[in-house]
Design an enzyme around this catalytic site. Structure first.
Site, mmCIF file in Angstrom:
data_model
loop_
_atom_site.group_PDB
_atom_site.id
_atom_site.type_symbol
_atom_site.label_atom_id
_atom_site.label_comp_id
_atom_site.label_asym_id
_atom_site.label_seq_id
_atom_site.Cartn_x
_atom_site.Cartn_y
_atom_site.Cartn_z
ATOM 1 N N GLU A 33 4.989 5.269 2.342
ATOM 2 C CA GLU A 33 5.788 6.101 3.320
ATOM 3 C C GLU A 33 6.409 5.687 4.753
ATOM 4 O OE1 GLU A 33 1.303 8.077 3.576
ATOM 5 O OE2 GLU A 33 1.937 8.528 1.888
ATOM 6 N N SER A 73 0.794 -1.009 -0.267
ATOM 7 C CA SER A 73 0.123 -0.008 -0.206
ATOM 8 C C SER A 73 1.072 0.937 0.603
ATOM 9 C CB SER A 73 -0.954 0.018 1.395
ATOM 10 O OG SER A 73 -0.265 0.060 2.251
ATOM 11 N N LYS A 74 0.424 2.923 -0.484
ATOM 12 C CA LYS A 74 0.832 3.255 -0.447
ATOM 13 C C LYS A 74 1.487 3.874 1.004
ATOM 14 C CE LYS A 74 -0.256 8.624 -0.813
ATOM 15 N NZ LYS A 74 -0.987 9.662 -0.761
ATOM 16 N N ARG A 75 0.981 3.564 2.023
ATOM 17 C CA ARG A 75 1.304 3.595 3.836
ATOM 18 C C ARG A 75 3.095 2.773 3.857
ATOM 19 N NH1 ARG A 75 -2.453 3.386 9.045
ATOM 20 N NH2 ARG A 75 -1.320 3.836 10.515
ATOM 21 N N ILE A 126 5.336 4.244 -4.360
ATOM 22 C CA ILE A 126 4.885 2.808 -4.581
ATOM 23 C C ILE A 126 4.705 3.334 -6.026
ATOM 24 C CG2 ILE A 126 4.817 2.107 -2.284
ATOM 25 C CD1 ILE A 126 1.574 3.623 -2.956
#
Length: 502
Positions: free
Chosen positions: A267, A262-264, A273
């Site tokens: 980060e 995921s994007k998280r 991503i």
């Protein structure tokens, strides 16, 4: 296999393209090119509420940057356009009405509030509400209402949807090129919405109609669409059309833990991503990755060539790719491996090419009138690139080639600078000044001979000399540094460093 292979990548323009979407596009592209087929881009923008301006351009730019451009799509019209579903919306209603006429679909007038009430009622009993064969005659639709009442509701403009009438008591045997035979009991399926009264189809109807009309031979997509496979096969059967061959790709998993990337995760782990930067999220391009590296590591996420080979250019990927070597299980994303790939491709770049890429980075660190010529930068790159993963690393690895040190590593200086060191360094400066054959090998020979003749230890000279030239105990071969800096600059640095360290 059909005589003409045609595949499609069909993203929704609802935001940036996730790296998993890029891999789906890549696998479609590789399969098409392996079989001399067509790679089609179709923009599935039927959900106008989620449409994001700029997303379509982002998708196209990302594919082009990766070096996997589409053969047909928006702006590259083939014989099967238009390639945006919003521009095809007049096509779909006729197919929805065809299904109603055949008895494979029906009008449903249930309001959202009514359906929500049914769901809550079922939940209170510990059950799940499914709109299908077991309750459709108890709900408000053209199966439970008279033909006259249905006509009246339609003519009055009452909102409706068209639902697929899922057959009862059938065991479907579905084929997937990656997962083999999949068996589904139709009694567990719900009657999916195919068309809404606002004139827009849902994904399911538009997807099937477009794939048929665009003569798509193979549907290669992510495994999140696997639950839709039964409905899609039933729709093909209802229309009397031959279904394409299906292949559902495994998910790209988090580097650590369970679940898909995921994007998280990006980060948190400090890695991209998205292929290109989107708002505050840095993309692979802007992070300094080469497109060849991105394509190479993506290809090996979920596919293996059956050998130990890890480095593939696009041509060799096309030649080696096959769906039967795509894994069923998810592929774990490895940020360190992506860096490894980028390091490899950086080493393959010519020094001239890397110097061109490095020049803009250089101009961000030093004054314009201090930027050396391209030939000098190219020579520097040749000496330091071995330790670089990204072009931007070259500054950290070789800034001393462009700026004389103004400070010296305190810990290293304390260890290297002893009584008598400044006197020895003054003699080395004189030796450098007297050297006429200005080459790394000649400098090395002269200085090492001088050290040996005076029965000095190499450590007594080499460490302090590097400190004076670089400001630290880092950098490539010492005599390559001296040769590249030149006689005047090398002597200036030695003299300035002696003053500073004394």
């Amino acid at each position: 296999m059909p005589t003409k292979v045609r595949v499609r990548f069909a993203p929704s323009p609802t935001g940036p393209l996730h790296i998993g979407g890029v891999r789906t596009a890549l696998f479609n592209y590789l399969f098409a090119k392996k079989h001399n087929g067509d790679f089609v881009l179709r923009i599935e923008d039927t959900d106008q509420n989620r449409y994001v301006k700029g997303a379509e351009d982002y998708i196209i730019e990302a594919l082009n940057w990766c070096g996997i451009p589409f053969d047909e799509g928006p702006g590259k019209e083939g014989g099967f356009g238009p390639y945006r579903q919003s521009e095809r919306k007049d096509l779909y209603k006729k197919y929805a009405l065809q299904l109603i006429d055949q008895g494979n679909a029906y009008y449903a007038f249930d309001t959202p509030d009514t359906l929500d009430g049914h769901r809550k009622h079922h939940e209170a009993k510990g059950k799940t509400f499914i709109y299908n064969w077991h309750n459709r005659l108890k709900l408000t639709n053209s199966l439970s209402l008279s033909a006259e009442e249905v006509q009246t509701r339609l003519e009055s403009g009452e909102p409706y949807v068209i639902r697929f009438k899922t057959p009862q008591d059938q065991l479907l045997e579905l084929q997937d090129s990656i997962r083999g035979t999949i068996k589904i009991d139709t009694n567990v399926l719900d009657d999916k919405i195919l068309f809404k009264s606002d004139g827009m189809p849902t994904y399911h109807l538009a997807n099937i109609v477009d794939d048929h009309l665009m003569e798509i031979s193979h549907v290669i997509r992510g495994e999140e669409w696997l639950p839709s496979l039964a409905l899609h096969q039933l729709l093909y059967d209802s229309f009397g059309w031959k279904a394409p061959e299906f292949a559902h790709l495994p998910l790209i998993m988090k580097p650590v833990g369970k679940g898909k990337l995921s994007k998280r995760d990006g980060e948190k782990g400090g890695f991209p991503i998205f292929p290109l930067t989107w708002n505050e999220s840095e993309g692979y391009r802007e992070a300094g990755y080469f497109p060849e590296a991105v394509v190479n590591f993506l290809a090996l996420l979920g596919w293996n060539p059956g050998t130990e080979q890890e480095i593939f250019d696009l041509a060799s990927l096309i030649n080696s790719f096959s769906l039967d070597r795509v894994n069923k299980s998810g592929a774990r994303f490895d940020p360190e491996k992506t860096r490894w790939y980028n390091h490899h491709y950086l080493q393959q770049k010519s020094n001239e090419s890397l110097a061109s890429d490095f020049m803009p980075i250089l101009s961000g660190h030093i004054e314009p009138d201090q930027i050396p010529d391209k030939a000098y930068v190219t020579s520097v790159v040749g000496l330091i690139k071995e330790r670089a993963d990204f072009t931007k690393d070259l500054w950290e690895l070789g800034n001393f080639f462009f700026q004389a040190p103004t400070s010296y590593n305190e810990k290293a200086a304390k260890k290297q600078w002893k009584e008598g060191t400044s006197h020895l360094m003054t003699q080395v400066a004189q030796l450098i000044s007297d050297t006429n054959d200005w080459s790394s090998s000649s400098l090395e020979s002269n200085i090492k001979t001088w050290i040996t003749d005076r029965e000095l230890s190499f450590g007594k000279i080499m460490g302090p000399l590097r400190m004076l030239l670089v400001g630290d105990l880092k950098g490539p071969h010492l005599f390559d540094i001296i040769a590249l800096l030149g006689k005047k600059e090398s002597i200036n640095r030695i003299e300035s460093g002696i003053k500073a360290l004394d």
